[in-house]
Design a protein around this motif. Sequence first.
Motif, PDB file in Angstrom:
ATOM      1  N   GLY A   1     -20.652 -34.145   7.468  1.00  0.00           N
ATOM      2  CA  GLY A   1     -20.624 -33.206   8.568  1.00  0.00           C
ATOM      3  C   GLY A   1     -21.653 -33.610   9.607  1.00  0.00           C
ATOM      4  O   GLY A   1     -22.754 -34.045   9.265  1.00  0.00           O
ATOM      5  N   ARG A   2     -21.304 -33.479  10.896  1.00  0.00           N
ATOM      6  CA  ARG A   2     -22.240 -33.810  11.965  1.00  0.00           C
ATOM      7  C   ARG A   2     -23.325 -32.759  12.020  1.00  0.00           C
ATOM      8  O   ARG A   2     -23.061 -31.552  11.965  1.00  0.00           O
ATOM      9  CB  ARG A   2     -21.503 -33.896  13.294  1.00  0.00           C
ATOM     10  N   VAL A   3     -24.570 -33.200  12.167  1.00  0.00           N
ATOM     11  CA  VAL A   3     -25.716 -32.295  12.234  1.00  0.00           C
ATOM     12  C   VAL A   3     -26.239 -32.298  13.669  1.00  0.00           C
ATOM     13  O   VAL A   3     -26.611 -33.349  14.194  1.00  0.00           O
ATOM     14  CB  VAL A   3     -26.819 -32.728  11.250  1.00  0.00           C
ATOM     15  N   VAL A   4     -26.222 -31.129  14.288  1.00  0.00           N
ATOM     16  CA  VAL A   4     -26.581 -31.016  15.700  1.00  0.00           C
ATOM     17  C   VAL A   4     -27.525 -29.842  15.904  1.00  0.00           C
ATOM     18  O   VAL A   4     -27.711 -29.002  15.019  1.00  0.00           O
ATOM     19  CB  VAL A   4     -25.328 -30.821  16.581  1.00  0.00           C
ATOM     20  N   VAL A   5     -28.109 -29.788  17.092  1.00  0.00           N
ATOM     21  CA  VAL A   5     -28.880 -28.633  17.528  1.00  0.00           C
ATOM     22  C   VAL A   5     -28.129 -28.025  18.703  1.00  0.00           C
ATOM     23  O   VAL A   5     -27.991 -28.655  19.750  1.00  0.00           O
ATOM     24  CB  VAL A   5     -30.312 -29.032  17.954  1.00  0.00           C
ATOM     25  N   THR A   6     -27.605 -26.820  18.507  1.00  0.00           N
ATOM     26  CA  THR A   6     -26.744 -26.230  19.524  1.00  0.00           C
ATOM     27  C   THR A   6     -26.876 -24.728  19.536  1.00  0.00           C
ATOM     28  O   THR A   6     -27.280 -24.108  18.540  1.00  0.00           O
ATOM     29  CB  THR A   6     -25.269 -26.615  19.263  1.00  0.00           C
ATOM     30  N   GLU A   7     -26.520 -24.149  20.666  1.00  0.00           N
ATOM     31  CA  GLU A   7     -26.542 -22.695  20.805  1.00  0.00           C
ATOM     32  C   GLU A   7     -25.323 -22.068  20.150  1.00  0.00           C
ATOM     33  O   GLU A   7     -25.355 -20.915  19.721  1.00  0.00           O
ATOM     34  CB  GLU A   7     -26.585 -22.332  22.294  1.00  0.00           C
ATOM     35  N   GLN A   8     -24.224 -22.825  20.057  1.00  0.00           N
ATOM     36  CA  GLN A   8     -22.980 -22.327  19.464  1.00  0.00           C
ATOM     37  C   GLN A   8     -22.965 -22.652  17.967  1.00  0.00           C
ATOM     38  O   GLN A   8     -22.812 -23.797  17.579  1.00  0.00           O
ATOM     39  CB  GLN A   8     -21.777 -22.969  20.164  1.00  0.00           C
ATOM     40  N   VAL A   9     -23.145 -21.632  17.138  1.00  0.00           N
ATOM     41  CA  VAL A   9     -23.223 -21.816  15.687  1.00  0.00           C
ATOM     42  C   VAL A   9     -21.966 -21.260  15.043  1.00  0.00           C
ATOM     43  O   VAL A   9     -21.531 -20.151  15.355  1.00  0.00           O
ATOM     44  CB  VAL A   9     -24.482 -21.118  15.115  1.00  0.00           C
ATOM     45  N   GLU A  10     -21.362 -22.021  14.158  1.00  0.00           N
ATOM     46  CA  GLU A  10     -20.148 -21.611  13.466  1.00  0.00           C
ATOM     47  C   GLU A  10     -20.485 -21.017  12.099  1.00  0.00           C
ATOM     48  O   GLU A  10     -21.029 -21.702  11.237  1.00  0.00           O
ATOM     49  CB  GLU A  10     -19.216 -22.812  13.291  1.00  0.00           C
ATOM     50  N   GLY A  11     -20.156 -19.725  11.933  1.00  0.00           N
ATOM     51  CA  GLY A  11     -20.347 -19.078  10.640  1.00  0.00           C
ATOM     52  C   GLY A  11     -21.760 -19.208  10.108  1.00  0.00           C
ATOM     53  O   GLY A  11     -22.734 -18.917  10.806  1.00  0.00           O
ATOM     54  N   MET A  12     -21.872 -19.657   8.855  1.00  0.00           N
ATOM     55  CA  MET A  12     -23.183 -19.837   8.215  1.00  0.00           C
ATOM     56  C   MET A  12     -23.632 -21.293   8.255  1.00  0.00           C
ATOM     57  O   MET A  12     -24.433 -21.719   7.422  1.00  0.00           O
ATOM     58  CB  MET A  12     -23.127 -19.350   6.769  1.00  0.00           C
ATOM     59  N   SER A  13     -23.143 -22.054   9.212  1.00  0.00           N
ATOM     60  CA  SER A  13     -23.445 -23.484   9.256  1.00  0.00           C
ATOM     61  C   SER A  13     -24.903 -23.777   9.596  1.00  0.00           C
ATOM     62  O   SER A  13     -25.337 -24.924   9.528  1.00  0.00           O
ATOM     63  CB  SER A  13     -22.539 -24.175  10.280  1.00  0.00           C
ATOM     64  N   ASP A  14     -25.693 -22.756   9.959  1.00  0.00           N
ATOM     65  CA  ASP A  14     -27.101 -22.967  10.299  1.00  0.00           C
ATOM     66  C   ASP A  14     -28.041 -22.449   9.221  1.00  0.00           C
ATOM     67  O   ASP A  14     -29.241 -22.314   9.452  1.00  0.00           O
ATOM     68  CB  ASP A  14     -27.429 -22.297  11.638  1.00  0.00           C
ATOM     69  N   ILE A  15     -27.512 -22.157   8.036  1.00  0.00           N
ATOM     70  CA  ILE A  15     -28.342 -21.647   6.940  1.00  0.00           C
ATOM     71  C   ILE A  15     -28.598 -22.773   5.939  1.00  0.00           C
ATOM     72  O   ILE A  15     -27.665 -23.371   5.403  1.00  0.00           O
ATOM     73  CB  ILE A  15     -27.676 -20.445   6.247  1.00  0.00           C
TER      74      ILE A  15
ATOM     75  N   GLU B   1     -38.586 -26.836  21.072  1.00  0.00           N
ATOM     76  CA  GLU B   1     -38.391 -27.206  22.473  1.00  0.00           C
ATOM     77  C   GLU B   1     -37.180 -26.485  23.072  1.00  0.00           C
ATOM     78  O   GLU B   1     -37.265 -25.919  24.170  1.00  0.00           O
ATOM     79  CB  GLU B   1     -38.199 -28.720  22.597  1.00  0.00           C
ATOM     80  N   ARG B   2     -36.063 -26.458  22.357  1.00  0.00           N
ATOM     81  CA  ARG B   2     -34.827 -25.890  22.899  1.00  0.00           C
ATOM     82  C   ARG B   2     -34.607 -24.428  22.534  1.00  0.00           C
ATOM     83  O   ARG B   2     -33.910 -23.702  23.231  1.00  0.00           O
ATOM     84  CB  ARG B   2     -33.623 -26.702  22.431  1.00  0.00           C
ATOM     85  N   GLY B   3     -35.161 -24.004  21.383  1.00  0.00           N
ATOM     86  CA  GLY B   3     -34.899 -22.649  20.915  1.00  0.00           C
ATOM     87  C   GLY B   3     -33.566 -22.491  20.212  1.00  0.00           C
ATOM     88  O   GLY B   3     -33.144 -21.381  19.902  1.00  0.00           O
ATOM     89  N   HIS B   4     -32.856 -23.614  19.964  1.00  0.00           N
ATOM     90  CA  HIS B   4     -31.570 -23.590  19.277  1.00  0.00           C
ATOM     91  C   HIS B   4     -31.743 -24.041  17.821  1.00  0.00           C
ATOM     92  O   HIS B   4     -32.783 -24.598  17.456  1.00  0.00           O
ATOM     93  CB  HIS B   4     -30.557 -24.488  19.989  1.00  0.00           C
ATOM     94  N   PHE B   5     -30.686 -23.810  17.022  1.00  0.00           N
ATOM     95  CA  PHE B   5     -30.804 -24.024  15.583  1.00  0.00           C
ATOM     96  C   PHE B   5     -30.028 -25.251  15.107  1.00  0.00           C
ATOM     97  O   PHE B   5     -28.985 -25.609  15.662  1.00  0.00           O
ATOM     98  CB  PHE B   5     -30.313 -22.788  14.825  1.00  0.00           C
ATOM     99  N   LEU B   6     -30.555 -25.849  14.049  1.00  0.00           N
ATOM    100  CA  LEU B   6     -29.911 -26.980  13.382  1.00  0.00           C
ATOM    101  C   LEU B   6     -28.676 -26.453  12.640  1.00  0.00           C
ATOM    102  O   LEU B   6     -28.782 -25.509  11.852  1.00  0.00           O
ATOM    103  CB  LEU B   6     -30.889 -27.603  12.393  1.00  0.00           C
ATOM    104  N   SER B   7     -27.508 -27.053  12.882  1.00  0.00           N
ATOM    105  CA  SER B   7     -26.282 -26.577  12.235  1.00  0.00           C
ATOM    106  C   SER B   7     -25.318 -27.735  12.040  1.00  0.00           C
ATOM    107  O   SER B   7     -25.563 -28.863  12.479  1.00  0.00           O
ATOM    108  CB  SER B   7     -25.627 -25.474  13.068  1.00  0.00           C
ATOM    109  N   ILE B   8     -24.195 -27.435  11.362  1.00  0.00           N
ATOM    110  CA  ILE B   8     -23.173 -28.443  11.066  1.00  0.00           C
ATOM    111  C   ILE B   8     -21.985 -28.237  11.995  1.00  0.00           C
ATOM    112  O   ILE B   8     -21.596 -27.107  12.278  1.00  0.00           O
ATOM    113  CB  ILE B   8     -22.685 -28.324   9.619  1.00  0.00           C
ATOM    114  N   GLN B   9     -21.405 -29.327  12.423  1.00  0.00           N
ATOM    115  CA  GLN B   9     -20.160 -29.284  13.186  1.00  0.00           C
ATOM    116  C   GLN B   9     -19.083 -30.069  12.447  1.00  0.00           C
ATOM    117  O   GLN B   9     -19.379 -31.029  11.743  1.00  0.00           O
ATOM    118  CB  GLN B   9     -20.346 -29.898  14.581  1.00  0.00           C
ATOM    119  N   GLY B  10     -17.835 -29.635  12.611  1.00  0.00           N
ATOM    120  CA  GLY B  10     -16.725 -30.416  12.075  1.00  0.00           C
ATOM    121  C   GLY B  10     -16.255 -30.003  10.707  1.00  0.00           C
ATOM    122  O   GLY B  10     -15.313 -30.571  10.182  1.00  0.00           O
ATOM    123  N   GLY B  11     -16.903 -28.998  10.092  1.00  0.00           N
ATOM    124  CA  GLY B  11     -16.455 -28.551   8.782  1.00  0.00           C
ATOM    125  C   GLY B  11     -16.808 -29.536   7.688  1.00  0.00           C
ATOM    126  O   GLY B  11     -16.941 -30.731   7.923  1.00  0.00           O
ATOM    127  N   VAL B  12     -16.953 -29.048   6.472  1.00  0.00           N
ATOM    128  CA  VAL B  12     -17.347 -29.916   5.364  1.00  0.00           C
ATOM    129  C   VAL B  12     -16.413 -29.799   4.165  1.00  0.00           C
ATOM    130  O   VAL B  12     -16.622 -30.447   3.144  1.00  0.00           O
ATOM    131  CB  VAL B  12     -18.793 -29.578   4.915  1.00  0.00           C
TER     132      VAL B  12
END
Length: 404
Positions: free
Chosen positions: A297-311, A280-291
């Motif tokens: 770690g918070r799991v979100v769908v966002t356009e702003q991806v940090e490092g390899m947090s979406d792998i 629906e959004r075209g954005h990827f599942l990733s982690i926020q807040g560091g682990v």
Amino acid sequence: MLVMYAQPDEEEVEQENTFEVTEAIPDVELFGYRTTTCSIHVLSGAWIAYSHVDFSGDQYILEKGFYSNSADWGSSDNHICSVQPILQAPSENQGSVRSVVMLYTEPYFQGECHVCDKNQESLSDKLIAKSCRVVGGSWVVYEGREFSGNLYILSEGDYPNFTSMGCPPNCVILSLKTVPLVFSVPSVSLFGLECLEGREITVDTEVVNMLEEGYNNHLLSVRVNRGCWVMCEHSNYRGRQFLLEPIEITNWPKFSQIFTIGSMYPVRQRRHFFRIKSKERGHFLSIQGGVEEIKSGRVVVTEQVEGMSDIWFYQEGLIKNKLAPAMSLQVMGNVEAGAKVVLWSETRQPVQTWSAQMRGTICSLTFPGMVLDIKGGKQYDRDHVVILPESEERPCQQWELELL
């Protein structure tokens, strides 16, 4: 690019013999360079140096930098006879993993080679395959055209002859296709009567010999709950084979034309890394807040991806992130509609497992009927991933897995 500096002769102390290399060199002497090297300067890329010609003998990996003597590159002498750069393998479809099978017209990978990277409903009459290499995915080969007749399942590996493939000596392969990639915990139920009635046995791992392991091999109906399974007529995976995706077979003898199941196993794929994209959004599942410093770690769908947090990768039912392989996707707090999904230590019970296909919903196996969703709305946590009952009216429950 690298520069090799030759060991000078005693009478040529003043003369510097250098060799600048930008491509694979099978024999340095063909270019007027000696085989004795006193130092190497790797200007760019990564290289392999060899002690013999034609890329053979001892190998030395050279990364960017200066190697002042043979000890620096890990050798007891200074003989280098051939070098080649390490190059990234080309890919026609960037971001996807190719399933490839190589068919050879003679045993032991001799004769003509035919490469298949997609389903083939009808192979050429001139192609009589007698050995093959499966270098990507798992494949099914058929004795008939259009995926008919007896079939044989081949996982990744080398098959030098028909015996290693499980085929009879006079077999002719006329069609083939890939085994679908499914991320799920395998499960199959076997029933003593037709129409999924009678005594039920549920299995989640391979069975080499049904009788020796205490099962009745005369079964009248089968239900594949999850995963792809191979049912074999005889023990030790011999005889006729049947590849089954999730299905209910109410009359196994009528379906298969055989009256027993001697052995069976789930098709297991090697580990794949992937991204999970919201259709629906075209954005990827990733982690926020560091682990690294916290237990979740918070799991979100966002356009702003940090490092390899979406792998991500799948392991025995768990969905894990490459940044935190000791943690997995779990539901926080009480398990109810709208509960948030987090990356959590696996010490929490019950450890929660999931099932996913390349496209569609990502279902909870621990809490049946619940799937991954996006909270939405206008609050600060609108991008958070939650679980909700599966509903066709919510397009945000649809995901795509993009293999890396």
